[in-house]
Every structure is written in C-alpha cells, then in structure tokens.
Design a protein around this motif. Structure first.
Motif, PDB file in Angstrom:
ATOM      1  N   VAL A 108      -0.323   4.434   7.830  1.00 14.66           N
ATOM      2  CA  VAL A 108       1.021   3.594   7.210  1.00 14.66           C
ATOM      3  C   VAL A 108       1.328   4.634   6.234  1.00 14.66           C
ATOM      4  CG1 VAL A 108       2.110   1.277   5.788  1.00 14.66           C
ATOM      5  CG2 VAL A 108      -0.284   1.721   8.060  1.00 14.66           C
ATOM      6  N   SER A 109       2.967   4.494   6.855  1.00 13.27           N
ATOM      7  CA  SER A 109       3.490   5.123   5.626  1.00 13.27           C
ATOM      8  C   SER A 109       3.186   5.331   3.640  1.00 13.27           C
ATOM      9  CB  SER A 109       4.904   4.937   4.947  1.00 13.27           C
ATOM     10  OG  SER A 109       5.411   5.440   6.618  1.00 13.27           O
ATOM     11  N   PHE A 110       2.860   6.068   2.827  1.00 12.26           N
ATOM     12  CA  PHE A 110       2.904   6.306   1.494  1.00 12.26           C
ATOM     13  C   PHE A 110       4.071   5.454   1.018  1.00 12.26           C
ATOM     14  CE2 PHE A 110       3.771   6.884  -2.856  1.00 12.26           C
ATOM     15  CZ  PHE A 110       1.879   7.009  -3.588  1.00 12.26           C
ATOM     16  N   ARG A 144       8.261   0.992   3.461  1.00 12.46           N
ATOM     17  CA  ARG A 144       7.199   0.395   3.487  1.00 12.46           C
ATOM     18  C   ARG A 144       6.005   0.674   3.627  1.00 12.46           C
ATOM     19  NH1 ARG A 144       6.443  -5.754   4.349  1.00 12.46           N
ATOM     20  NH2 ARG A 144       9.260  -6.142   4.527  1.00 12.46           N
ATOM     21  N   GLY A 145       4.669   0.122   2.476  1.00 13.34           N
ATOM     22  CA  GLY A 145       3.715   0.615   2.890  1.00 13.34           C
ATOM     23  C   GLY A 145       2.939   0.583   2.002  1.00 13.34           C
ATOM     24  N   PHE A 146       1.631   1.566   1.178  1.00 13.77           N
ATOM     25  CA  PHE A 146       0.821   1.672   0.273  1.00 13.77           C
ATOM     26  C   PHE A 146       1.195   2.653  -0.386  1.00 13.77           C
ATOM     27  CE2 PHE A 146      -1.075  -0.632   3.634  1.00 13.77           C
ATOM     28  CZ  PHE A 146      -1.399  -2.366   3.633  1.00 13.77           C
ATOM     29  N   ASP A 147       1.206   2.811  -2.099  1.00 14.82           N
ATOM     30  CA  ASP A 147       0.454   3.751  -2.758  1.00 14.82           C
ATOM     31  C   ASP A 147      -0.721   3.468  -2.954  1.00 14.82           C
ATOM     32  OD1 ASP A 147       0.148   1.431  -4.569  1.00 14.82           O
ATOM     33  OD2 ASP A 147       1.279   1.969  -5.891  1.00 14.82           O
ATOM     34  N   ILE A 205     -10.971   7.789   2.229  1.00 14.40           N
ATOM     35  CA  ILE A 205      -9.608   7.581   2.599  1.00 14.40           C
ATOM     36  C   ILE A 205      -8.300   6.983   1.756  1.00 14.40           C
ATOM     37  CG2 ILE A 205     -10.349   4.857   3.809  1.00 14.40           C
ATOM     38  CD1 ILE A 205      -8.450   4.742   5.115  1.00 14.40           C
ATOM     39  N   HIS A 206      -7.216   7.322   1.699  1.00 13.31           N
ATOM     40  CA  HIS A 206      -6.147   6.832   0.784  1.00 13.31           C
ATOM     41  C   HIS A 206      -5.164   7.491   0.769  1.00 13.31           C
ATOM     42  CE1 HIS A 206      -5.552  11.738  -0.319  1.00 13.31           C
ATOM     43  NE2 HIS A 206      -6.126  11.175   0.767  1.00 13.31           N
ATOM     44  N   ALA A 207      -4.074   6.621   0.415  1.00 14.66           N
ATOM     45  CA  ALA A 207      -2.621   7.125   0.367  1.00 14.66           C
ATOM     46  C   ALA A 207      -2.056   8.188  -0.193  1.00 14.66           C
ATOM     47  CB  ALA A 207      -2.094   5.846   0.093  1.00 14.66           C
ATOM     48  N   PRO A 208      -1.909   9.336  -0.303  1.00 13.70           N
ATOM     49  CA  PRO A 208      -2.420  10.497  -0.721  1.00 13.70           C
ATOM     50  C   PRO A 208      -0.491  10.605  -1.834  1.00 13.70           C
ATOM     51  CG  PRO A 208      -2.335  11.145   1.312  1.00 13.70           C
ATOM     52  CD  PRO A 208      -2.086   9.499   1.627  1.00 13.70           C
TER      53      PRO A 208
END
Length: 257
Positions: free
Chosen positions: A137-139, A160-163, A226-229
């Motif tokens: 999923v996109s940052f 649309r995504g996560f930080d 696991i992370h949203a870089p």
C-alpha cells in the motif's frame, strides 16, 4: 774465342765437380729416418675449478623477505572488511484484486513454534499480521486510520495510504488497542521492552535524537520489521539489523497495551 777442346774440358770439369759434391753430401742414417717428427705442443687449458672453489666464488643471492611464522600471523590478523548493506524489501506477491501478500511471513508463520505447533495469537501477533495484510500500500503523509488507508494531508493530499504511525495505529486497532496518530505519542503509549525481549508486533522507534522519535515500525521476527518508509514508497519489510542507518538511529522498543 773458346776452342772446342777448351769447351770440352770446361764441360767435363763441371760434371766431375757436381758429382763430387753429391758424393760428399751424407745421406740420412736409418735411425735418423726412423726418428719421429716433432709434434706441435698442445695449448695449455686452464684447470677446471674444484667444488670448493666454485662455492667460494658463487654469486651471492639477494636477500629475500622471510615468510611470517604462524605465531606472527596469529599476532597480526588481517583487517576485516566492513560491508554496508542497503536494506531491500522482500519480493511481494499480489492477489487477483491487486493486493500485496507476503509469501513467507503471515499470521500462521508468526504463530508457528520451532516444532511446527500453532499457538494462540498474542495481540502483538495480531497487529503484525494486520500490518502484513497492507504490504504494497502506498505511503501517504498523514494517511491511515483504524479503518485502513486514507487520503493523506500536505504531501499526501493526493494519495490514499499510510504514513508510519498511521500503519501502526491501524495494525494495533485490530488487536483492540487504540493509538494516537503521532509517532512521538506512540513512543509513550506502552511499556518499554529490552531489545533482546522484543516480540512480533512490538513497536520499533528510530531517529529524533533526544526528542520525540521520527519513525516507527512493527517488529516481525529476527531482524525484520514492517513499516511505511517515506513519500513515493510503499508499505514494506526491511531488515533493520542489516541497515547502518536504522542501527544508528534506533531509540527503543515499546509494547502497546
């Protein structure tokens, strides 16, 4: 004028004189004839040097550097090369609807013991599994809620995504724990855990010096998180133990709840 008688007398006298000379010249004796002719003397050659003379006059070899002994080698071990490993995401697989899946680390893998037995999931394992469901999923800056990815703010207004804190907020909401959508606040929303006691789902914090951390991730196993870089990237797994940056920026482990 020479008369014939005078000519005859002169001629006869010359003949008799020549014969007398021949008679008076001695012939070589048999001993003299048998005597060998003198042979020419051979040239004198220099004598061949003896082994002692050869050794005494042998050219000296140049000095060679002696090989180090085993004791010297052990005392001066070779310098180890330090390799810088850039963390890379593991390959992702996608389902028919385009969602990313993790072929090697799912909830079953998190719950499976070394003997192959499946255990009851902890809240941290549930959170880790929820985060793994969002691989790819996109940052999006400011994106993410307890319901899933959202349109972000600022730099993330069109995505649309996560930080990073939005992903951890979402993951832990599936385990029944509510977190604030801010990395600095999440750093204080749980118990500090020694690094060696980390478990799946624990929050890993990085950066910020002595102030609030600037990045958060969920621990999976071994050196994986696991992370949203960052903007332009996607939710991914990273081997943080193999990353000089993350090792240097590490701040601590927190277990929410």
């Amino acid at each position: 004028m020479i008369t014939l008688p005078t000519f005859l007398r002169l001629t006869l006298g010359g003949v008799l004189f020549g014969g007398l000379i021949a008679v008076l010249t001695p012939l070589p004796t048999s001993a003299q004839a048998a005597a060998p002719r003198p042979r020419p003397q051979p040239r004198t050659l220099p004598p061949v040097p003896t082994s002692a003379q050869t050794a005494a006059t042998r050219p000296q070899l140049s000095s060679l550097t002696p090989l180090p002994t085993s004791a010297q080698t052990a005392a001066t071990p070779p310098q180890r090369r330090i390799l810088t490993i850039t963390p890379e995401a593991e390959p992702l697989q996608r389902t028919s609807d385009g969602r990313a899946t993790d072929p090697t680390t799912g909830l079953d893998s998190l719950l499976r013991t070394p003997g192959g037995r499946i255990t009851t999931p902890t809240r941290g394992q549930i959170a880790a599994s929820a985060a793994l469901d969002q691989l790819g999923v996109s940052f999006s800056w400011g994106g993410g809620s307890s319901k899933g990815p959202t349109i972000g703010i600022g730099r993330g207004a069109g995505t649309r995504g996560f930080d990073c804190s939005g992903l951890t907020l979402y993951a832990w909401s599936k385990a029944g724990i509510a977190l604030t959508h801010y990395t600095g606040a999440q750093f204080r929303q749980g118990r500090r855990i020694p690094f060696r006691a980390r478990r799946a789902g624990d929050l890993l914090f990085f950066g910020g010096g002595t102030g609030d951390p600037t990045h958060v991730a969920l621990f999976l196993r071994d050196g994986l998180m696991i992370h949203a870089p960052r903007t332009g990237d996607v939710v991914r797994k990273t081997n943080f133990l193999a990353s000089p940056y993350f090792r240097a920026a590490y701040r601590g482990v927190v277990r929410p709840g």
